[in-house]
Write a protein that holds these residues in place. Structure first.
Motif, PDB file in Angstrom:
ATOM      1  N   THR A 165       3.480   7.706 -17.992  1.00  0.00           N
ATOM      2  CA  THR A 165       2.872   7.664 -19.323  1.00  0.00           C
ATOM      3  C   THR A 165       3.882   7.057 -20.286  1.00  0.00           C
ATOM      4  OG1 THR A 165       3.676   9.826 -20.092  1.00  0.00           O
ATOM      5  CG2 THR A 165       1.599   9.799 -18.844  1.00  0.00           C
ATOM      6  N   ARG A 166       3.379   6.423 -21.310  1.00  0.00           N
ATOM      7  CA  ARG A 166       4.259   5.823 -22.315  1.00  0.00           C
ATOM      8  C   ARG A 166       5.127   6.888 -22.973  1.00  0.00           C
ATOM      9  NH1 ARG A 166       4.754   1.082 -25.126  1.00  0.00           N
ATOM     10  NH2 ARG A 166       3.302   0.235 -23.614  1.00  0.00           N
ATOM     11  N   THR A 167       4.549   8.049 -23.253  1.00  0.00           N
ATOM     12  CA  THR A 167       5.307   9.111 -23.913  1.00  0.00           C
ATOM     13  C   THR A 167       6.480   9.566 -23.055  1.00  0.00           C
ATOM     14  OG1 THR A 167       3.363   9.901 -25.118  1.00  0.00           O
ATOM     15  CG2 THR A 167       5.175  11.447 -24.838  1.00  0.00           C
ATOM     16  N   ALA A 168       6.240   9.776 -21.747  1.00  0.00           N
ATOM     17  CA  ALA A 168       7.313  10.250 -20.873  1.00  0.00           C
ATOM     18  C   ALA A 168       8.426   9.222 -20.748  1.00  0.00           C
ATOM     19  CB  ALA A 168       6.747  10.586 -19.496  1.00  0.00           C
ATOM     20  N   VAL A 169       8.071   7.949 -20.576  1.00  0.00           N
ATOM     21  CA  VAL A 169       9.084   6.904 -20.424  1.00  0.00           C
ATOM     22  C   VAL A 169       9.888   6.750 -21.709  1.00  0.00           C
ATOM     23  CG1 VAL A 169       9.452   4.432 -20.042  1.00  0.00           C
ATOM     24  CG2 VAL A 169       7.800   5.682 -18.635  1.00  0.00           C
ATOM     25  N   GLU A 170       9.218   6.748 -22.856  1.00  0.00           N
ATOM     26  CA  GLU A 170       9.932   6.597 -24.114  1.00  0.00           C
ATOM     27  C   GLU A 170      10.806   7.816 -24.415  1.00  0.00           C
ATOM     28  OE1 GLU A 170       6.961   5.579 -27.016  1.00  0.00           O
ATOM     29  OE2 GLU A 170       7.028   3.451 -26.450  1.00  0.00           O
ATOM     30  N   THR A 171      10.356   9.006 -24.016  1.00  0.00           N
ATOM     31  CA  THR A 171      11.177  10.204 -24.195  1.00  0.00           C
ATOM     32  C   THR A 171      12.431  10.124 -23.341  1.00  0.00           C
ATOM     33  OG1 THR A 171       9.271  11.606 -24.734  1.00  0.00           O
ATOM     34  CG2 THR A 171      11.244  12.714 -23.921  1.00  0.00           C
ATOM     35  N   ALA A 172      12.267   9.723 -22.072  1.00  0.00           N
ATOM     36  CA  ALA A 172      13.418   9.608 -21.175  1.00  0.00           C
ATOM     37  C   ALA A 172      14.428   8.599 -21.701  1.00  0.00           C
ATOM     38  CB  ALA A 172      12.953   9.218 -19.780  1.00  0.00           C
TER      39      ALA A 172
ATOM     40  N   PRO B 261       0.826  -1.198   0.000  1.00  0.00           N
ATOM     41  CA  PRO B 261       0.000   0.000   0.000  1.00  0.00           C
ATOM     42  C   PRO B 261       0.861   1.249   0.000  1.00  0.00           C
ATOM     43  CG  PRO B 261      -0.808  -1.585   1.605  1.00  0.00           C
ATOM     44  CD  PRO B 261       0.522  -2.088   1.136  1.00  0.00           C
ATOM     45  N   ALA B 262       0.439   2.264  -0.744  1.00  0.00           N
ATOM     46  CA  ALA B 262       1.189   3.511  -0.785  1.00  0.00           C
ATOM     47  C   ALA B 262       1.032   4.283   0.518  1.00  0.00           C
ATOM     48  CB  ALA B 262       0.686   4.365  -1.953  1.00  0.00           C
ATOM     49  N   ARG B 263       2.070   4.997   0.896  1.00  0.00           N
ATOM     50  CA  ARG B 263       1.982   5.848   2.083  1.00  0.00           C
ATOM     51  C   ARG B 263       1.052   7.010   1.795  1.00  0.00           C
ATOM     52  NH1 ARG B 263       7.571   4.973   1.484  1.00  0.00           N
ATOM     53  NH2 ARG B 263       8.475   3.648   3.103  1.00  0.00           N
ATOM     54  N   ARG B 264       0.307   7.441   2.798  1.00  0.00           N
ATOM     55  CA  ARG B 264      -0.632   8.532   2.598  1.00  0.00           C
ATOM     56  C   ARG B 264       0.078   9.838   2.277  1.00  0.00           C
ATOM     57  NH1 ARG B 264      -5.748   7.239   3.620  1.00  0.00           N
ATOM     58  NH2 ARG B 264      -6.166   5.362   4.823  1.00  0.00           N
ATOM     59  N   SER B 265       1.311  10.014   2.728  1.00  0.00           N
ATOM     60  CA  SER B 265       2.053  11.227   2.447  1.00  0.00           C
ATOM     61  C   SER B 265       2.298  11.412   0.961  1.00  0.00           C
ATOM     62  CB  SER B 265       3.395  11.227   3.199  1.00  0.00           C
ATOM     63  OG  SER B 265       4.186  10.139   2.774  1.00  0.00           O
ATOM     64  N   GLU B 266       2.197  10.335   0.178  1.00  0.00           N
ATOM     65  CA  GLU B 266       2.429  10.415  -1.249  1.00  0.00           C
ATOM     66  C   GLU B 266       1.366  11.259  -1.943  1.00  0.00           C
ATOM     67  OE1 GLU B 266       4.538   6.029  -1.746  1.00  0.00           O
ATOM     68  OE2 GLU B 266       2.533   6.388  -2.499  1.00  0.00           O
ATOM     69  N   LYS B 267       0.236  11.453  -1.309  1.00  0.00           N
ATOM     70  CA  LYS B 267      -0.835  12.193  -1.943  1.00  0.00           C
ATOM     71  C   LYS B 267      -0.464  13.666  -2.118  1.00  0.00           C
ATOM     72  CE  LYS B 267      -4.472   9.149  -0.167  1.00  0.00           C
ATOM     73  NZ  LYS B 267      -5.685   9.056   0.656  1.00  0.00           N
ATOM     74  N   VAL B 268       0.419  14.193  -1.295  1.00  0.00           N
ATOM     75  CA  VAL B 268       0.772  15.599  -1.374  1.00  0.00           C
ATOM     76  C   VAL B 268       2.215  15.794  -1.806  1.00  0.00           C
ATOM     77  CG1 VAL B 268      -0.959  16.302   0.311  1.00  0.00           C
ATOM     78  CG2 VAL B 268       1.309  15.632   1.100  1.00  0.00           C
ATOM     79  N   SER B 269       3.047  14.772  -1.692  1.00  0.00           N
ATOM     80  CA  SER B 269       4.441  14.881  -2.072  1.00  0.00           C
ATOM     81  C   SER B 269       4.571  14.953  -3.591  1.00  0.00           C
ATOM     82  CB  SER B 269       5.220  13.669  -1.532  1.00  0.00           C
ATOM     83  OG  SER B 269       6.560  13.722  -1.933  1.00  0.00           O
ATOM     84  N   GLU B 270       5.443  15.833  -4.072  1.00  0.00           N
ATOM     85  CA  GLU B 270       5.643  15.986  -5.509  1.00  0.00           C
ATOM     86  C   GLU B 270       7.081  15.673  -5.893  1.00  0.00           C
ATOM     87  OE1 GLU B 270       4.391  19.785  -6.952  1.00  0.00           O
ATOM     88  OE2 GLU B 270       2.254  19.286  -6.772  1.00  0.00           O
ATOM     89  N   ARG B 271       7.261  15.247  -7.138  1.00  0.00           N
ATOM     90  CA  ARG B 271       8.571  15.007  -7.707  1.00  0.00           C
ATOM     91  C   ARG B 271       8.587  15.567  -9.131  1.00  0.00           C
ATOM     92  NH1 ARG B 271       9.058  14.062  -3.158  1.00  0.00           N
ATOM     93  NH2 ARG B 271      10.150  12.330  -2.119  1.00  0.00           N
ATOM     94  N   ARG B 272       9.784  15.803  -9.674  1.00  0.00           N
ATOM     95  CA  ARG B 272       9.900  16.347 -11.017  1.00  0.00           C
ATOM     96  C   ARG B 272      10.200  15.238 -12.011  1.00  0.00           C
ATOM     97  NH1 ARG B 272      13.356  21.661 -12.239  1.00  0.00           N
ATOM     98  NH2 ARG B 272      11.520  22.479 -11.158  1.00  0.00           N
ATOM     99  N   CYS B 273       9.425  15.200 -13.085  1.00  0.00           N
ATOM    100  CA  CYS B 273       9.638  14.232 -14.156  1.00  0.00           C
ATOM    101  C   CYS B 273      10.847  14.656 -14.981  1.00  0.00           C
ATOM    102  CB  CYS B 273       8.385  14.157 -15.031  1.00  0.00           C
ATOM    103  SG  CYS B 273       8.587  13.219 -16.564  1.00  0.00           S
ATOM    104  N   ILE B 274      11.774  13.734 -15.220  1.00  0.00           N
ATOM    105  CA  ILE B 274      12.972  14.075 -15.986  1.00  0.00           C
ATOM    106  C   ILE B 274      12.672  14.257 -17.470  1.00  0.00           C
ATOM    107  CG2 ILE B 274      14.477  12.903 -14.339  1.00  0.00           C
ATOM    108  CD1 ILE B 274      14.775  10.624 -16.392  1.00  0.00           C
ATOM    109  N   ALA B 275      11.519  13.788 -17.933  1.00  0.00           N
ATOM    110  CA  ALA B 275      11.162  13.928 -19.345  1.00  0.00           C
ATOM    111  C   ALA B 275      10.462  15.254 -19.632  1.00  0.00           C
ATOM    112  CB  ALA B 275      10.281  12.768 -19.785  1.00  0.00           C
ATOM    113  N   THR B 276       9.506  15.618 -18.787  1.00  0.00           N
ATOM    114  CA  THR B 276       8.737  16.851 -19.007  1.00  0.00           C
ATOM    115  C   THR B 276       9.290  18.032 -18.240  1.00  0.00           C
ATOM    116  OG1 THR B 276       7.217  16.435 -17.165  1.00  0.00           O
ATOM    117  CG2 THR B 276       6.652  15.459 -19.307  1.00  0.00           C
TER     118      THR B 276
END
Length: 215
Positions: free
Chosen positions: A64-71, A11-26
């Protein structure tokens, strides 16, 4: 090898609902629930860390497929890790298979925890009682049954898994309709199904099953 590093769904931690990360593709920040963490494995292999528990520095890519394939195509993993990084050409497909396996595991957990309704009639009755938080329908099914259940249900729905994949969660040949009770398992499964939908967008879809498929 990515396929060799299977994970137990957690199960995901509830803190993940507000925590953000930056996508290396976008290069855009987003809630981590909509991204996938990657680490460098032995030999510089790019390894998905779906449970976000593997040691080492992680980088994040939108689910997303686009982000993974771009990376992968632009060698952004090596840039982000600041080290040689080997990402296979079919990384998006491998990641989709891993996410599907994680979803299947979570459905199995839900059944063992008595959090699951299976089959059209059982799901329909549970919806009428307000006991369903997440409605699942096989992606390769069609007909009035699916439309009827969807019309009765105002919550989150997913058709990310095939009838065979839904069946595999319960060791059956195929299942078309499922409902999950409210709770942590439903929340975690919904997140993983959303990520899977993003990775499966653009994949070749299997032929739909007949309307007579009623499970």
């Amino acid at each position: 090898m990515i396929g060799a590093m299977t994970e137990t769904a957690k199960p995901a931690r509830r803190s993940e609902k507000v925590s953000e990360r930056r996508c290396i593709a976008t290069r855009e920040s987003a809630p981590r629930a909509g991204l996938v963490r990657f680490v460098l494995g032995p030999g510089g292999d790019v390894v998905p860390d779906l449970a976000e528990s593997l040691p080492g520095r992680g980088v994040w890519v939108g689910a997303t497929r686009t982000a993974v394939e771009t990376a992968r195509a632009k060698n952004l993993f090596a840039h982000a890790f600041r080290a040689p990084a080997k990402a296979p050409a079919d990384l998006a497909d491998r990641l989709a298979r891993m996410l599907a396996g994680r979803c299947i595991d979570l459905i199995g957990f839900a059944r063992r925890a008595d959090q699951l309704f299976v089959g059209r009639d059982q799901v329909k009755a549970a919806i009428g009682q307000g006991a369903v938080a997440l409605l699942l329908a096989a992606s390769d099914s069609e007909g009035r049954d699916a439309a009827d259940l969807a019309a009765r249900f105002a919550g989150e729905r997913s058709a990310a898994l095939t009838a065979a994949e839904l069946g595999a969660a319960l060791k059956r040949e195929a299942i078309v309709h499922m409902g999950v009770k409210p709770g942590r398992l439903a929340e975690t499964l919904a997140r993983e199904l959303r990520r899977l939908e993003g990775l499966r967008a653009g994949e070749a879809q299997p032929a739909q099953t007949s309307r007579g498929h009623r499970h």
